[in-house]
Motif scaffolding. Sequence first.
Motif, PDB file in Angstrom:
ATOM      1  N   ALA A   1     -16.401   2.804  14.982  1.00  0.00           N
ATOM      2  CA  ALA A   1     -15.177   2.303  14.353  1.00  0.00           C
ATOM      3  C   ALA A   1     -15.519   1.331  13.239  1.00  0.00           C
ATOM      4  O   ALA A   1     -16.489   0.589  13.331  1.00  0.00           O
ATOM      5  CB  ALA A   1     -14.290   1.620  15.388  1.00  0.00           C
TER       6      ALA A   1
ATOM      7  N   CYS B   1     -13.310  -1.369  10.386  1.00  0.00           N
ATOM      8  CA  CYS B   1     -12.025  -1.979  10.056  1.00  0.00           C
ATOM      9  C   CYS B   1     -12.265  -3.024   8.968  1.00  0.00           C
ATOM     10  O   CYS B   1     -13.064  -3.936   9.160  1.00  0.00           O
ATOM     11  CB  CYS B   1     -11.436  -2.612  11.312  1.00  0.00           C
ATOM     12  SG  CYS B   1      -9.787  -3.241  11.094  1.00  0.00           S
TER      13      CYS B   1
ATOM     14  N   SER C   1     -11.021  -6.076   6.343  1.00  0.00           N
ATOM     15  CA  SER C   1     -10.043  -7.143   6.179  1.00  0.00           C
ATOM     16  C   SER C   1      -9.348  -7.006   4.836  1.00  0.00           C
ATOM     17  O   SER C   1      -9.982  -6.691   3.824  1.00  0.00           O
ATOM     18  CB  SER C   1     -10.741  -8.505   6.264  1.00  0.00           C
ATOM     19  OG  SER C   1      -9.839  -9.541   5.909  1.00  0.00           O
TER      20      SER C   1
ATOM     21  N   CYS D   1     -12.858   1.755  19.068  1.00  0.00           N
ATOM     22  CA  CYS D   1     -11.847   1.487  18.057  1.00  0.00           C
ATOM     23  C   CYS D   1     -11.806  -0.009  17.777  1.00  0.00           C
ATOM     24  O   CYS D   1     -12.279  -0.816  18.569  1.00  0.00           O
ATOM     25  CB  CYS D   1     -10.469   2.010  18.457  1.00  0.00           C
ATOM     26  SG  CYS D   1      -9.775   1.207  19.896  1.00  0.00           S
ATOM     27  N   ALA D   2     -11.257  -0.356  16.629  1.00  0.00           N
ATOM     28  CA  ALA D   2     -11.118  -1.758  16.233  1.00  0.00           C
ATOM     29  C   ALA D   2      -9.899  -1.871  15.334  1.00  0.00           C
ATOM     30  O   ALA D   2      -9.583  -0.946  14.579  1.00  0.00           O
ATOM     31  CB  ALA D   2     -12.365  -2.239  15.507  1.00  0.00           C
ATOM     32  N   SER D   3      -9.243  -3.008  15.423  1.00  0.00           N
ATOM     33  CA  SER D   3      -8.068  -3.248  14.600  1.00  0.00           C
ATOM     34  C   SER D   3      -7.951  -4.743  14.366  1.00  0.00           C
ATOM     35  O   SER D   3      -8.271  -5.536  15.249  1.00  0.00           O
ATOM     36  CB  SER D   3      -6.824  -2.717  15.328  1.00  0.00           C
ATOM     37  OG  SER D   3      -5.669  -2.954  14.563  1.00  0.00           O
ATOM     38  N   LEU D   4      -7.486  -5.125  13.187  1.00  0.00           N
ATOM     39  CA  LEU D   4      -7.279  -6.533  12.881  1.00  0.00           C
ATOM     40  C   LEU D   4      -5.816  -6.899  13.092  1.00  0.00           C
ATOM     41  O   LEU D   4      -4.918  -6.106  12.784  1.00  0.00           O
ATOM     42  CB  LEU D   4      -7.670  -6.831  11.434  1.00  0.00           C
ATOM     43  CG  LEU D   4      -9.147  -6.647  11.106  1.00  0.00           C
ATOM     44  CD1 LEU D   4      -9.391  -6.930   9.631  1.00  0.00           C
ATOM     45  CD2 LEU D   4     -10.012  -7.532  11.962  1.00  0.00           C
ATOM     46  N   HIS D   5      -5.570  -8.092  13.595  1.00  0.00           N
ATOM     47  CA  HIS D   5      -4.219  -8.581  13.794  1.00  0.00           C
ATOM     48  C   HIS D   5      -3.519  -8.664  12.433  1.00  0.00           C
ATOM     49  O   HIS D   5      -4.111  -9.162  11.467  1.00  0.00           O
ATOM     50  CB  HIS D   5      -4.265  -9.958  14.463  1.00  0.00           C
ATOM     51  CG  HIS D   5      -2.933 -10.421  14.938  1.00  0.00           C
ATOM     52  ND1 HIS D   5      -2.000 -10.985  14.098  1.00  0.00           N
ATOM     53  CD2 HIS D   5      -2.376 -10.413  16.168  1.00  0.00           C
ATOM     54  CE1 HIS D   5      -0.928 -11.302  14.782  1.00  0.00           C
ATOM     55  NE2 HIS D   5      -1.129 -10.966  16.042  1.00  0.00           N
ATOM     56  N   PRO D   6      -2.279  -8.200  12.317  1.00  0.00           N
ATOM     57  CA  PRO D   6      -1.646  -8.108  10.996  1.00  0.00           C
ATOM     58  C   PRO D   6      -1.301  -9.439  10.338  1.00  0.00           C
ATOM     59  O   PRO D   6      -1.154  -9.493   9.123  1.00  0.00           O
ATOM     60  CB  PRO D   6      -0.387  -7.281  11.256  1.00  0.00           C
ATOM     61  CG  PRO D   6      -0.116  -7.449  12.704  1.00  0.00           C
ATOM     62  CD  PRO D   6      -1.456  -7.641  13.373  1.00  0.00           C
TER      63      PRO D   6
END
Length: 88
Positions: free
Chosen positions: A37, A39, A41, A79-84
Amino acid sequence: TNEWFATGSNDRTIKIWDLASGTLKLTLTGHISSIRALCASDRHPYLFSAGDDKMVKCWDLETNRAVRSYHGHLSGVYCASLHPTLDV
């Protein structure tokens, strides 16, 4: 312009590509297993990667180095996701 995209591979590398020309701009190494994954910024020149080595890494794309490694998973990270709204 700063138009690029990133790929992660079974060869344990992250590659940064120029979107317009398709040429390879940079190869990042540091994972010891497959990368699963990526992600990026929106606010900082950071790219996060995750992989089968149970690690998440934060890469500074201005210095082209891993600036932080996050340990804690007991198996591969897929998986990886950044806080919005956080400033990450």
